[in-house]
Design an enzyme around this catalytic site. Structure first.
Site, PDB file in Angstrom:
ATOM      1  CG  ASN A 199      -1.964   0.990   1.308  1.00  0.00           C
ATOM      2  OD1 ASN A 199      -2.762   1.071   0.369  1.00  0.00           O
ATOM      3  ND2 ASN A 199      -2.042   1.783   2.374  1.00  0.00           N
ATOM      4  CG  HIS A 235      -4.583  10.193   1.351  1.00  0.00           C
ATOM      5  ND1 HIS A 235      -5.720  10.123   2.121  1.00  0.00           N
ATOM      6  CD2 HIS A 235      -3.794   9.176   1.754  1.00  0.00           C
ATOM      7  CE1 HIS A 235      -5.618   9.094   2.959  1.00  0.00           C
ATOM      8  NE2 HIS A 235      -4.464   8.505   2.757  1.00  0.00           N
ATOM      9  CD  GLU A 264      -4.376   4.899   3.643  1.00  0.00           C
ATOM     10  OE1 GLU A 264      -4.051   6.085   3.873  1.00  0.00           O
ATOM     11  OE2 GLU A 264      -3.656   3.937   3.946  1.00  0.00           O
TER      12      GLU A 264
HETATM   13  C1  XIL Z   1      -3.614   8.499   9.467  1.00  0.00           C
HETATM   14  C2  XIL Z   1      -4.844   8.550  10.346  1.00  0.00           C
HETATM   15  O1  XIL Z   1      -5.946   8.909   9.561  1.00  0.00           O
HETATM   16  C3  XIL Z   1      -4.652   9.547  11.460  1.00  0.00           C
HETATM   17  O2  XIL Z   1      -5.714   9.469  12.397  1.00  0.00           O
HETATM   18  C4  XIL Z   1      -3.331   9.299  12.165  1.00  0.00           C
HETATM   19  O3  XIL Z   1      -3.114  10.332  13.117  1.00  0.00           O
HETATM   20  C5  XIL Z   1      -2.189   9.253  11.188  1.00  0.00           C
HETATM   21  O4  XIL Z   1      -2.457   8.273  10.208  1.00  0.00           O
HETATM   22  N1  XIL Z   1      -1.475   6.902   5.124  1.00  0.00           N
HETATM   23  C6  XIL Z   1      -1.856   5.793   5.848  1.00  0.00           C
HETATM   24  C7  XIL Z   1      -2.785   5.947   6.996  1.00  0.00           C
HETATM   25  O5  XIL Z   1      -1.519   4.673   5.453  1.00  0.00           O
HETATM   26  O6  XIL Z   1      -2.526   5.019   8.018  1.00  0.00           O
HETATM   27  C8  XIL Z   1      -2.740   7.339   7.558  1.00  0.00           C
HETATM   28  O7  XIL Z   1      -3.762   7.437   8.549  1.00  0.00           O
HETATM   29  C9  XIL Z   1      -2.934   8.356   6.466  1.00  0.00           C
HETATM   30  C10 XIL Z   1      -1.836   8.252   5.432  1.00  0.00           C
END
Ligand code: XIL
Length: 444
Positions: A199, A235, A264
Site C-alpha cells: 500500500n 489522498h 484511503e
Molecule cells: C492516518 C490517520 O488517519 C490519522 O488518524 C493518524 O493520526 C495518522 O495516520 N497513510 C496511511 C494511513 O496509510 O494510516 C494514515 O492514517 C494516512 C496516510
C-alpha cells in the site's frame, strides 16, 4: 402506467390536493454505497475509529452505507504492540466485532510501516529487528486469522520524488531491500486466506514512485514472492489532484496479475468539483476488472485526518454531500440525484391545458437529467388572486402567502435517466389572466 395511476389521474381533478397527499405512493427506495457497489461486484469501505462507534449517527451511517471497514489507527504497530511482546487488541477487536455483526468485511492496516511505530523498535539491531518484525506480523495475523479480507503488509516503503528509491526506515536501513519480501513471506504463512497487499500514496498515476513499486511487484510475481494486491491510498487535493492516467496506472498493475484496491480515498474540496473527482475515481476503478473495491478514509468530514479540507462523502452532520451523490451515481445506484458532470438532475416545464372563463388547468412536465432520479421537488408560483383548487399526480404544500406551492411526487418520483412525468393542477382565475411560473427542479 399502472391502472390505479390512470384512475387517479382521471379522477384527481375532482379531489382536493390535500386528500392526494395521504394517498401518495412512496418513491422507490434509494441505493446505498454498499448496495450499489455490490451490484458491480465491489466492496465499498471506510476507515473507522473505535472511539466513534458509540455515536449513534456515526454508527447508523456506517452500518447503512458501507460493506467493508479499515481500522484507521487501531491495528497499527504502536496501538497493538506498544511494548515488545505486549499485545493489546481491545480497540481493534471492537471494530472487527462491529464489522462482523453487521456483515462487513475488514481490511487489515498495517503490519510494517515506518510511521506510528513504538519507540522500542528503531533502536533494535538487525537480527533483533528481523525477529521483532516477523513476530509482529505473525501475532497480528494469527489473532485475526480468517477474519481479514486483505492486509496491508507493508505500507509506504518508497520515497517520493524522481529517485524511485526506497524510503529510509529502521527496516530498510537495517534489513535492506529484502525486508518487504520477508514480510510478505511471513504474512502468507500466518494467514494463507488473507490477500496480501503493498500500500502506498503518490503512486496513483504513472510516475517514478509508482514505476518503482511496479518493478517490485513484477519482480515478486516473477520469483513467486507472495503478493495479491496493491493498494492505492488516493489522498487527493488541489496540489495532488486525481491523475489523468489513474485508470491506466491501475490497469498496468492489474495486468501484472494482482488485484488493485483504492484504500484511503479522500479528496479535499467541496461541491461540484469535489463530486466530479470522486465520480472519476469510482469510474476508473469500475473500468478495471481487478479493482475489487474502494475505501474512503473516514465516514464524516468532522473526524477526517484532514478535516479542514472537508474531503469525505458526508458532512459533519452526516448529510450526504454532492460527492456522495456522484459516487452513488457512478456505482450505478439510484437516488444519487444530480450527475455533476452533466448538469441539472431534472428540469420542470410549464404548459396550459384546458382553459375556461373562470379557470384553467396547468401542467408541469418533470424530466430527469442524464442520471436516474429517486424523487424530485419543484415549485409553482401563482399571481394573486388566483387560487389552486386541485392538484393531481403530485403532493403540494403552500407557503404562507398561499401563492407559492412546493410540489413533490406522489407515485411518480422514480424516473429513469431522461424519463419524464407530469402533474397537473386546476386554478381559479378570480379575474387574473397571469400565467404560473415554475421554479428549479431538484432531485434526490
Ligand atoms: C492516518 C490517520 O488517519 C490519522 O488518524 C493518524 O493520526 C495518522 O495516520 N497513510 C496511511 C494511513 O496509510 O494510516 C494514515 O492514517 C494516512 C496516510
Amino acid at each position: 402506467m399502472h391502472l390505479t395511476h390512470l384512475l387517479r389521474a382521471a379522477t384527481a381533478g375532482l379531489i382536493a390536493a390535500t386528500a392526494l397527499t395521504a394517498a401518495a405512493h412512496t418513491a422507490e427506495a434509494a441505493d446505498t454505497l454498499g448496495s450499489a457497489a455490490a451490484g458491480q461486484g465491489r466492496y465499498f469501505g471506510t476507515a473507522v475509529a473505535a472511539s466513534h462507534l458509540g455515536e449513534s449517527d456515526y454508527a447508523a451511517t456506517l452500518d447503512r452505507e458501507f460493506t467493508s471497514v479499515t481500522p484507521e489507527n487501531e491495528m497499527k504497530w504502536d496501538a497493538t504492540e506498544p511494548t515488545r511482546g505486549g499485545f493489546t487488541f481491545t480497540a481493534a477487536d471492537q471494530i472487527v466485532n462491529h464489522a462482523q455483526s453487521h456483515g462487513m468485511d475488514v481490511r487489515g492496516h498495517t503490519l510494517v510501516w515506518h510511521s506510528q511505530l513504538p519507540s522500542w523498535v528503531s533502536p533494535l539491531g538487525a537480527t533483533d529487528l528481523r525477529t521483532a518484525m516477523n513476530s509482529h506480523i505473525t501475532q497480528l495475523m494469527t489473532h485475526y486469522k480468517g477474519e481479514i479480507h486483505s492486509w496491508d503488509v507493508v505500507n509506504e516503503a518508497f520515497q517520493d520524488g524522481s529517485s524511485g528509491a526506497r524510503r529510509s526506515s529502521p527496516f530498510q536501513d537495517k534489513l535492506g531491500d529484502g525486508f518487504i519480501e520477508e514480510a510478505f513471506r511471513t504474512a502468507r504463512a500466518a494467514d494463507p486466506a488473507a490477500k496480501l497487499c503493498y500500500n502506498d500514496y503518490n503512486t496513483d498515476g504513472v510516475n517514478a514512485k509508482s514505476n518503482a513499486v511496479y518493478a517490485m511487484v513484477k519482480d515478486f510475481k516473477a520469483r513467486g514472492v507472495p503478493i495479491d494486491c496493491v493498494g492505492f491510498q488516493s489522498h487527493f487535493n488541489s496540489a495532488s489532484p486525481v491523475p489523468a492516467d489513474y485508470q491506466a496506472n491501475l490497469q498496468r498493475f492489474a495486468d501484472l496479475g494482482v488485484d488493485v484496491q483504492i484504500t484511503e480515498l479522500d479528496i479535499e474540496g467541496s461541491g461540484t468539483a469535489q463530486a466530479t473527482s470522486y465520480g472519476n475515481v469510482v469510474k476508473a476503478c469500475l473500468a478495471v476488472s481487478r479493482c475489487t473495491g474502494l475505501t474512503v478514509w473516514g465516514v464524516t468530514d468532522k473526524y477526517s485526518w484532514r478535516s479542514s479540507g472537508t474531503p469525505l462523502l458526508f458532512d459533519g452532520s452526516y448529510a450526504k454531500k454532492p460527492a456522495y451523490n456522484a459516487v452513488l451515481t457512478a456505482l450505478g445506484g439510484t437516488g444519487g440525484g444530480t450527475d455533476p458532470g452533466t448538469g441539472a438532475a431534472c428540469t420542470a416545464t410549464y404548459s396550459t391545458d384546458a382553459q375556461w372563463n373562470d379557470g384553467y388547468n396547468g401542467k408541469v412536465t418533470v424530466t430527469a437529467g442524464t442520471a436516474p432520479v429517486g424523487a424530485w421537488t419543484t415549485t409553482v408560483t401563482l399571481t394573486a388572486p388566483q387560487k389552486v383548487t386541485a392538484v393531481w399526480n403530485a403532493t403540494a404544500t403552500w407557503d404562507s402567502s398561499g401563492n407559492v406551492m412546493t410540489v413533490k411526487p406522489s407515485w411518480n418520483g422514480s424516473l429513469a435517466a431522461g424519463a419524464s412525468t407530469s402533474f397537473g393542477f386546476t386554478v381559479a382565475k378570480n379575474g387574473s389572466v397571469a400565467v404560473p411560473t415554475v421554479g428549479t427542479c431538484t432531485a434526490s
